[in-house]
Design an enzyme around this catalytic site. Sequence first.
Site, short mmCIF file in Angstrom:
data_model
loop_
_atom_site.label_atom_id
_atom_site.label_comp_id
_atom_site.label_asym_id
_atom_site.label_seq_id
_atom_site.Cartn_x
_atom_site.Cartn_y
_atom_site.Cartn_z
N LYS A 59 -7.92 -17.21 -1.81
CA LYS A 59 -6.61 -16.64 -1.53
C LYS A 59 -5.46 -17.29 -2.54
CE LYS A 59 -7.37 -13.97 2.25
NZ LYS A 59 -7.10 -12.47 2.20
N GLU A 60 -4.46 -17.38 -2.07
CA GLU A 60 -3.21 -18.01 -2.91
C GLU A 60 -3.47 -19.44 -3.46
OE1 GLU A 60 -1.07 -14.69 -0.84
OE2 GLU A 60 -2.94 -16.01 -0.59
N LYS A 102 7.21 -15.10 -0.33
CA LYS A 102 6.13 -14.07 -0.66
C LYS A 102 6.10 -13.18 0.58
CE LYS A 102 1.05 -13.95 -1.68
NZ LYS A 102 1.17 -13.43 -2.99
N ASP A 126 -6.17 -13.94 7.72
CA ASP A 126 -4.85 -14.70 7.55
C ASP A 126 -4.30 -15.43 8.78
OD1 ASP A 126 -5.00 -13.95 4.72
OD2 ASP A 126 -3.83 -12.25 4.98
N ARG A 141 -7.71 -16.40 -9.45
CA ARG A 141 -8.20 -15.71 -8.41
C ARG A 141 -9.36 -14.81 -8.90
NH1 ARG A 141 -3.23 -14.00 -4.53
NH2 ARG A 141 -5.09 -13.36 -3.36
N ARG A 189 0.80 -1.28 0.02
CA ARG A 189 0.07 -0.06 -0.08
C ARG A 189 0.91 1.20 0.35
NH1 ARG A 189 -3.10 -3.85 2.58
NH2 ARG A 189 -5.47 -3.53 2.54
N SER A 198 -11.78 -7.97 0.67
CA SER A 198 -11.64 -6.60 1.12
C SER A 198 -10.73 -5.79 0.09
CB SER A 198 -11.17 -6.27 2.69
OG SER A 198 -9.69 -6.90 2.86
N GLN A 199 -9.92 -6.49 -0.49
CA GLN A 199 -8.77 -5.92 -1.64
C GLN A 199 -9.60 -5.22 -2.52
OE1 GLN A 199 -6.09 -8.67 -2.94
NE2 GLN A 199 -5.10 -8.99 -0.78
N HIS A 219 2.65 -19.58 1.09
CA HIS A 219 3.58 -19.24 2.24
C HIS A 219 2.71 -19.53 3.51
CE1 HIS A 219 1.55 -15.07 2.68
NE2 HIS A 219 1.14 -15.34 1.86
N ARG A 220 1.63 -19.22 3.74
CA ARG A 220 1.01 -19.33 4.92
C ARG A 220 0.80 -20.75 5.21
NH1 ARG A 220 1.09 -14.56 6.72
NH2 ARG A 220 0.50 -12.81 5.54
N ASN A 259 1.96 -13.56 -7.86
CA ASN A 259 0.78 -13.85 -7.31
C ASN A 259 0.27 -13.22 -6.00
OD1 ASN A 259 -1.50 -15.78 -6.74
ND2 ASN A 259 -0.48 -17.15 -5.45
N ARG A 304 -7.43 -22.27 0.59
CA ARG A 304 -7.08 -22.41 1.86
C ARG A 304 -7.92 -23.37 2.87
NH1 ARG A 304 -4.33 -16.51 3.33
NH2 ARG A 304 -2.21 -17.16 1.99
N ASP A 311 6.35 -10.46 -3.19
CA ASP A 311 5.18 -9.53 -3.51
C ASP A 311 5.55 -8.03 -3.67
OD1 ASP A 311 3.51 -11.74 -3.20
OD2 ASP A 311 2.26 -10.85 -1.88
#
Length: 674
Positions: free
Chosen positions: A354-355, A433, A327, A129, A30, A178-179, A401-402, A95, A358, A52
């Site tokens: 998401k990526e 990421k 997340d 996505r 941002r 929300s993006q 990544h998560r 991504n 999930r 990213d």
Amino acid sequence: MFKTPFLDLPPLRSAAGTVRLPGSKSISNRVLLLAGLSEGQTLVHDLLDSDDTRVMLAALRQLGCHLEQEPLGPLKVTGIGGRLGVAQAKLFLGNAGTAMRPLTAALALLAATQGGEFELSGVPRMHERPIGDLVDALRALGCPIECLAHEGYPPLRLKGPAALRLDAPVKVRGDVSSQFLTALLLALPLVAERDIEIEVLGELISKPYIHITLELLKRFGIEVRRDADWQRFTIPAGSRYRSPGAVHVEGDASSASYFVALGAIAATDAPIRIEGVGSSSLQGDVRFIEAAQAMGAEVRAEANALEVRRGAWPLKALDLDCNHIPDAAMTLAVMALYADGPSTLRNIASWRVKETDRIAAMAAELQKLGARVEEGSDWIRVHPLSTGAWKPAAIRTYDDHRVAMCFSLAAFNALVTAQPVPVRILEPHCVAKTFPDYFETLFDVVQARPEDIPVITIDGPTASGKGTLADEVARALGYWVLDSGALYRATGLAASRAGVDLDDGAAVAAVAAGLDLHFEQGRAFLDEEDISDALRQEATGLMASRVAVHPAVRAALHQLQLDFRRLPGLVADGRDMGTAIFPVAPLKVFLSASAATRAERRHKQLISQGIPANIDDLLADLEARDARDKGRSASPLQAAPDAFTLDNSAQTIEESRDLVLAWWQERGPFGPQG
């Protein structure tokens, strides 16, 4: 960062220490976009260095922003002041949703008002996505947008000029991501000749991320008004981005969740201290500490730090609406394995887009560990794993990544079962990421029993190639390397420099005991002096052979060699690694190449380095060393009874490496498919 195909985590048992978090991904991208759109220069401190942010930086450069990295300091961003520097560009955004969504909105509006054509694409998963809700909102404003493959998904083509319709509220769905709203909030100030209203359709998920967006907009001169229900936002007429001069990026609160969980699970004697986020954080995911506390963690929060230790054990099961921590909530799913009952995470529909999906990914990988898992469209329920029920599992990470980071916590199964198992993380480099050094950071604050840390020993005579093979095997597994020969060469070199008689075992042992030697990135340092080149000299090798015959020297170096057994594992090469130093290593290899073959290899090596050499002299020297090493009273050169013998006379180093890795795979619990 571990770039290996997989990373094996042995059973872990405790945790303590301090972690410094990388910068927040959400804030970093941002801030980069806002600085890039603003007038003037912005110094961005503590920016996250990750996949990213790299794609965002590359995109800003293509669009005409000037970026200058201060040495050991902030990034200087010279913005475009809301004016396009180029009329055409093809942007690859990997991504990174935090780059794709806001850049789509900003470039669609700039192209419409100033003209231009831009294509935005990413990796295959990015093209799966959804972005249709944002595209629909921008098209309603009058922006020409073409979906180049499938409607509602990237890649996209944005064109202009076109007349914008800003007199009616801009409508966007808030219940998918929300993006989409963040993208409009960041982009619409570029065209705010009049008040512009955004109306959110449906329940707005992930409100904390919108809070981050609004707070950062304030820092860049935009005061967005919103109603109490988070359904209507107003961007005031005359809005204009202005650089605040400097911005500091706080630590990533989502990344903090793994270490908060680590403290709750394993910090029994001393806390885990997490620096970079705390009670003053902008990020909603800092509220993960409330969920961790509900499960029993003891948390002390400072303005910019957290200290966490275990409280209740087993952890307490919970039933939680996770809309506010989408997340970080993934970490709760793994913590649930250590709970006193089933835990349910609700209102997580956003996980599906998401990526990876999930919810499906977490369910599949938790089940591999032996857990019972239930899932629905927007919820998941995880049942704890009882003693003895844990299975060794190769965790597929889905380039997410998560997934990789939260499943590292499963390695603490040693705390709840008498038969602990290792955990394999496939493609561990996906953590790049957001947290490239995640596993290194983890290993700095966790402990395992030495006997649980895997060791591969590679022994053999001089010039058999054991050092090169050890390096190759260690690189493939992400393990440390112990070059025991370097210890003896360094001992001989240090003793010689000190004027010590190399035949005086007691005197040489005293030198060895005080050796200040360490290895960094393939280099050897003695008292902070780089002695790598000196260790390779033939004369130094001869000194090593002389000092190694002394039992007192071998005893002095024994503990130093044992201390190289560090997470995640070790490959040790020498002449007695499998017989004297690590006799219970699960895999032992003994190289056997003829003296003639070894002399030929050494001759080629020396000649390639411009060092004159006689092959007959080298052969005689090697035969003499072999006789001396085999005949010494202390740890003579010989294969361990359970060692694999590898004659590499006719093999390439790659062939030898692959054979050793195949033996290692056969010895491990994951099977060939792991």
